[in-house]
Design a protein around this motif. Structure first.
Motif, PDB file in Angstrom:
ATOM      1  N   ASP A 298       0.804  -1.213   0.000  1.00 34.06           N
ATOM      2  CA  ASP A 298       0.000   0.000   0.000  1.00 34.06           C
ATOM      3  C   ASP A 298       0.841   1.269   0.000  1.00 34.06           C
ATOM      4  O   ASP A 298       0.400   2.323  -0.454  1.00 34.06           O
ATOM      5  N   ASP A 299       2.058   1.174   0.503  1.00 33.58           N
ATOM      6  CA  ASP A 299       2.922   2.356   0.526  1.00 33.58           C
ATOM      7  C   ASP A 299       3.652   2.565  -0.804  1.00 33.58           C
ATOM      8  O   ASP A 299       4.491   3.455  -0.926  1.00 33.58           O
ATOM      9  N   GLY A 300       3.338   1.740  -1.793  1.00 29.66           N
ATOM     10  CA  GLY A 300       3.890   1.953  -3.131  1.00 29.66           C
ATOM     11  C   GLY A 300       5.156   1.187  -3.432  1.00 29.66           C
ATOM     12  O   GLY A 300       5.614   1.168  -4.570  1.00 29.66           O
ATOM     13  N   LYS A 301       5.732   0.548  -2.423  1.00 30.08           N
ATOM     14  CA  LYS A 301       6.954  -0.222  -2.670  1.00 30.08           C
ATOM     15  C   LYS A 301       6.627  -1.519  -3.404  1.00 30.08           C
ATOM     16  O   LYS A 301       5.525  -2.071  -3.260  1.00 30.08           O
TER      17      LYS A 301
ATOM     18  N   PHE B  71      12.043   0.914  -3.827  1.00 34.19           N
ATOM     19  CA  PHE B  71      11.403   2.040  -3.161  1.00 34.19           C
ATOM     20  C   PHE B  71      10.305   2.654  -4.021  1.00 34.19           C
ATOM     21  O   PHE B  71      10.362   2.619  -5.255  1.00 34.19           O
ATOM     22  N   ASP B  72       9.309   3.203  -3.352  1.00 35.89           N
ATOM     23  CA  ASP B  72       8.122   3.705  -4.042  1.00 35.89           C
ATOM     24  C   ASP B  72       8.445   4.814  -5.045  1.00 35.89           C
ATOM     25  O   ASP B  72       7.803   4.921  -6.082  1.00 35.89           O
TER      26      ASP B  72
ATOM     27  N   PHE C 213      10.654   1.692 -12.553  1.00 33.88           N
ATOM     28  CA  PHE C 213      11.136   0.311 -12.606  1.00 33.88           C
ATOM     29  C   PHE C 213      10.224  -0.533 -13.509  1.00 33.88           C
ATOM     30  O   PHE C 213      10.702  -1.258 -14.389  1.00 33.88           O
ATOM     31  N   LEU C 214       8.926  -0.412 -13.298  1.00 28.15           N
ATOM     32  CA  LEU C 214       7.982  -1.191 -14.105  1.00 28.15           C
ATOM     33  C   LEU C 214       8.081  -0.804 -15.578  1.00 28.15           C
ATOM     34  O   LEU C 214       8.065  -1.653 -16.473  1.00 28.15           O
ATOM     35  N   ASP C 215       8.198   0.495 -15.835  1.00 23.14           N
ATOM     36  CA  ASP C 215       8.344   0.982 -17.213  1.00 23.14           C
ATOM     37  C   ASP C 215       9.619   0.452 -17.857  1.00 23.14           C
ATOM     38  O   ASP C 215       9.622  -0.048 -18.973  1.00 23.14           O
ATOM     39  N   ALA C 216      10.720   0.581 -17.114  1.00 22.68           N
ATOM     40  CA  ALA C 216      12.031   0.252 -17.680  1.00 22.68           C
ATOM     41  C   ALA C 216      12.103  -1.215 -18.097  1.00 22.68           C
ATOM     42  O   ALA C 216      12.759  -1.553 -19.087  1.00 22.68           O
ATOM     43  N   PHE C 217      11.427  -2.073 -17.356  1.00 24.41           N
ATOM     44  CA  PHE C 217      11.513  -3.492 -17.660  1.00 24.41           C
ATOM     45  C   PHE C 217      10.260  -4.021 -18.355  1.00 24.41           C
ATOM     46  O   PHE C 217      10.088  -5.232 -18.502  1.00 24.41           O
ATOM     47  N   GLY C 218       9.386  -3.096 -18.767  1.00 21.57           N
ATOM     48  CA  GLY C 218       8.219  -3.486 -19.548  1.00 21.57           C
ATOM     49  C   GLY C 218       7.297  -4.433 -18.799  1.00 21.57           C
ATOM     50  O   GLY C 218       6.727  -5.354 -19.383  1.00 21.57           O
TER      51      GLY C 218
ATOM     52  N   CYS D 182      16.523  -1.405  -2.597  1.00 20.07           N
ATOM     53  CA  CYS D 182      17.022  -0.796  -3.830  1.00 20.07           C
ATOM     54  C   CYS D 182      16.400   0.580  -4.035  1.00 20.07           C
ATOM     55  O   CYS D 182      15.185   0.698  -4.193  1.00 20.07           O
ATOM     56  N   GLY D 183      17.244   1.586  -4.044  1.00 18.47           N
ATOM     57  CA  GLY D 183      16.736   2.955  -4.142  1.00 18.47           C
ATOM     58  C   GLY D 183      17.054   3.662  -5.440  1.00 18.47           C
ATOM     59  O   GLY D 183      16.725   4.836  -5.610  1.00 18.47           O
TER      60      GLY D 183
END
Ligand SMILES: [Zn+2]
Length: 291
Positions: free
Chosen positions: A207-210, A227-228, A234-239, A271-272
């Motif tokens: 829920d905190d976005g992490k 990290f949020d 992160f999601l974009d970069a790895f499709g 991972c930040g």
């Protein structure tokens, strides 16, 4: 494949039955799956993810009867040929980290600079500075590929240096010292500057976005926390469109390793920064339920 062994209840599950477990139970069970034949790490795919029935996959042992062929997503071949790796195995390795080492890094903006003799069979030698001409240039993606594929590389005394996007050195040392498999993390790695790698069995967003990437008990139940503030990139970069797509992927990440859990033995890697992580996803080359 249709069946997998769950280490939580020590039961062999059929995929469709498994998919009907209550979600909390499924979340717990899916991180503890192994192949019924070879005991290799297995993971669960829901029916909806790729339009196939619910099924299990595994990083089978080479001799396993249930072995299926997997190919990396994004045509990721580790961006180098094995032959060249053998020939140049003596040189120091330089890894220049960047924020865009996700999905498409291997097909965009390759610098038009010296790449050695012609005809080196697809070698993608990313030389960006004259100072590094004598070194082997690896992408982080390629380091992960080599760690997954080659026990010799894991034990290698070759020097490897990781540089941040701003040019400062992040980590430097021998491959065998500065990279660590999830299964081999110890208390001594608490806070250590290393790259950690291993397979993921599930991912979820809190829920905190992490984003939490979880591995199995075979791999000390290591979790990697994204990290949020970088989670969407992160999601974009790895499709990644569905977090379930990360099941079975290998991850290589640097970040602070701390120990948590009730007994204080669960390694968590925080991972930040996007340049500190790379993912290698797989899909079945010939996706069948029985595979
Ligand atoms: Zn197997």
């Amino acid at each position: 494949m249709q069946y997998a062994l769950c280490g939580v209840d020590n039961r062999v599950w059929e995929a469709a039955d498994f998919s009907r477990l209550p979600s909390a139970q499924l979340s717990q069970y899916r991180d503890s799956l192994t192949c019924v034949e070879c005991n290799a790490l297995a993971w669960f795919r829901r029916a909806s993810t790729h339009g196939h029935p619910a099924h299990f996959c595994a990083h089978h042992e080479s001799t396993c009867q249930l072995k299926a062929e997997y190919v990396p997503v994004d045509n990721d071949q580790g961006d180098g040929t094995e032959v060249v790796d053998q020939i140049q195995s003596s040189g120091d390795i330089v890894v220049r980290l960047s924020d865009d080492q996700g999905g498409d890094i291997d097909v965009v903006e390759r610098p038009p600079v010296p790449v050695g003799p012609e005809g080196q069979g697809g070698r993608t030698h990313q030389v960006r500075g004259r100072d590094f001409l004598s070194n082997q240039q690896f992408s982080l993606r390629r380091v992960l590929h080599r760690l997954v594929q080659s026990p010799d590389f894991r034990r290698s005394a070759s020097t490897i240096s990781f540089f941040r996007p701003d040019g400062r050195q992040l980590i430097h040392g021998q491959v065998r010292d500065v990279t660590k498999a999830f299964s081999e993390i110890t208390n001594e790695d608490d806070g250590a500057a290393k790259f950690f790698w291993g397979p993921i069995t599930s991912a979820r967003r809190t829920d905190d976005g992490k984003i939490w990437l979880n591995s199995s008990p075979q791999y000390q139940s290591v979790s990697v926390v994204i990290f949020d503030d970088i989670a969407d990139r992160f999601l974009d970069a790895f499709g990644i469109e569905d977090l379930d797509d990360l099941a079975g992927a290998h991850v290589l990440v640097s970040g602070r390793c701390a120990f948590s859990g009730q007994r204080g033995i669960k390694p968590i890697i925080w991972c930040g920064a996007l340049y500190q992580i790379v993912i290698r996803r797989y899909r079945a080359a010939n996706l069948t339920v029985a595979g």
